[in-house]
Design a protein around this motif. Structure first.
Motif, PDB file in Angstrom:
ATOM      1  N   HIS A   1       0.832  -1.204   0.000  1.00 45.18           N
ATOM      2  CA  HIS A   1       0.000   0.000   0.000  1.00 45.18           C
ATOM      3  C   HIS A   1       0.872   1.262   0.000  1.00 45.18           C
ATOM      4  O   HIS A   1       0.565   2.233  -0.698  1.00 45.18           O
ATOM      5  N   LEU A   2       1.948   1.228   0.765  1.00 43.94           N
ATOM      6  CA  LEU A   2       2.870   2.362   0.803  1.00 43.94           C
ATOM      7  C   LEU A   2       3.447   2.632  -0.579  1.00 43.94           C
ATOM      8  O   LEU A   2       3.524   3.783  -1.011  1.00 43.94           O
ATOM      9  N   GLN A   3       3.809   1.593  -1.301  1.00 40.92           N
ATOM     10  CA  GLN A   3       4.366   1.760  -2.644  1.00 40.92           C
ATOM     11  C   GLN A   3       3.345   2.386  -3.592  1.00 40.92           C
ATOM     12  O   GLN A   3       3.682   3.259  -4.397  1.00 40.92           O
ATOM     13  N   LEU A   4       2.083   1.971  -3.481  1.00 42.02           N
ATOM     14  CA  LEU A   4       1.030   2.564  -4.309  1.00 42.02           C
ATOM     15  C   LEU A   4       0.843   4.046  -3.982  1.00 42.02           C
ATOM     16  O   LEU A   4       0.679   4.877  -4.882  1.00 42.02           O
ATOM     17  N   CYS A   5       0.872   4.371  -2.699  1.00 45.38           N
ATOM     18  CA  CYS A   5       0.745   5.772  -2.277  1.00 45.38           C
ATOM     19  C   CYS A   5       1.906   6.605  -2.821  1.00 45.38           C
ATOM     20  O   CYS A   5       1.708   7.726  -3.307  1.00 45.38           O
ATOM     21  N   LEU A   6       3.110   6.055  -2.728  1.00 43.12           N
ATOM     22  CA  LEU A   6       4.284   6.773  -3.229  1.00 43.12           C
ATOM     23  C   LEU A   6       4.194   7.008  -4.731  1.00 43.12           C
ATOM     24  O   LEU A   6       4.544   8.094  -5.219  1.00 43.12           O
ATOM     25  N   LEU A   7       3.722   6.018  -5.471  1.00 49.41           N
ATOM     26  CA  LEU A   7       3.559   6.185  -6.923  1.00 49.41           C
ATOM     27  C   LEU A   7       2.573   7.304  -7.247  1.00 49.41           C
ATOM     28  O   LEU A   7       2.828   8.146  -8.112  1.00 49.41           O
ATOM     29  N   GLU A   8       1.443   7.307  -6.551  1.00 44.24           N
ATOM     30  CA  GLU A   8       0.439   8.345  -6.792  1.00 44.24           C
ATOM     31  C   GLU A   8       0.965   9.715  -6.389  1.00 44.24           C
ATOM     32  O   GLU A   8       0.763  10.708  -7.094  1.00 44.24           O
ATOM     33  N   TYR A   9       1.660   9.793  -5.265  1.00 39.78           N
ATOM     34  CA  TYR A   9       2.230  11.053  -4.791  1.00 39.78           C
ATOM     35  C   TYR A   9       3.223  11.605  -5.817  1.00 39.78           C
ATOM     36  O   TYR A   9       3.191  12.787  -6.160  1.00 39.78           O
TER      37      TYR A   9
END
Length: 130
Positions: free
Chosen positions: A64-72
């Protein structure tokens, strides 16, 4: 790109920090569990089950953290690649720094008002939603 997407920048930034803190706490908990080092037949099976559960939860958090970082990064890259310096400053102030329109107007200067910077941002973003 929409205002709704850009307004997620602040929330995603906070979510990233929260997930990083959770991962850190899980790592501490996992190392505490390993330090416990139960002897066979003395809760070893339960400890193994706990370690597996923690590993699964850690993987979910990390994913989930990786997905958030990609979107950010995607949202920040959108702003960074804007050719117009004024619009870039306006969107950065509003969506990256989380300032209100009055604060953004004061930051960019040039006699801009809260309404003028808001309308400039709206006009610019409208070209991406049509």
């Amino acid at each position: 790109m929409t205002k709704r997407e850009l307004s997620q920048l602040g929330d995603i930034g906070r979510e990233i920090k929260q997930n990083e803190q959770r991962l850190s706490r899980l790592d501490v908990l996992k190392s505490d569990l390993r330090a416990w080092n139960a002897a066979p037949g003395d809760g070893a099976f339960e400890m193994l089950c706990l370690e597996k559960q923690l590993s699964g939860y850690r993987w979910e958090l990390y994913s989930h953290l990786q997905l958030c970082l990609l979107e950010y990064r995607r949202l920040q890259r959108f702003i960074a690649l804007i050719d117009d310096s004024l619009i870039r400053q306006i969107l950065t102030g509003r969506y990256v720094d989380g300032k209100n329109w009055t604060q953004v107007a004061l930051q960019v200067g040039g006699g801009n008002t809260a309404d003028s910077v808001r309308k400039a941002a709206d006009r610019f973003l409208k070209t991406y939603t049509e």
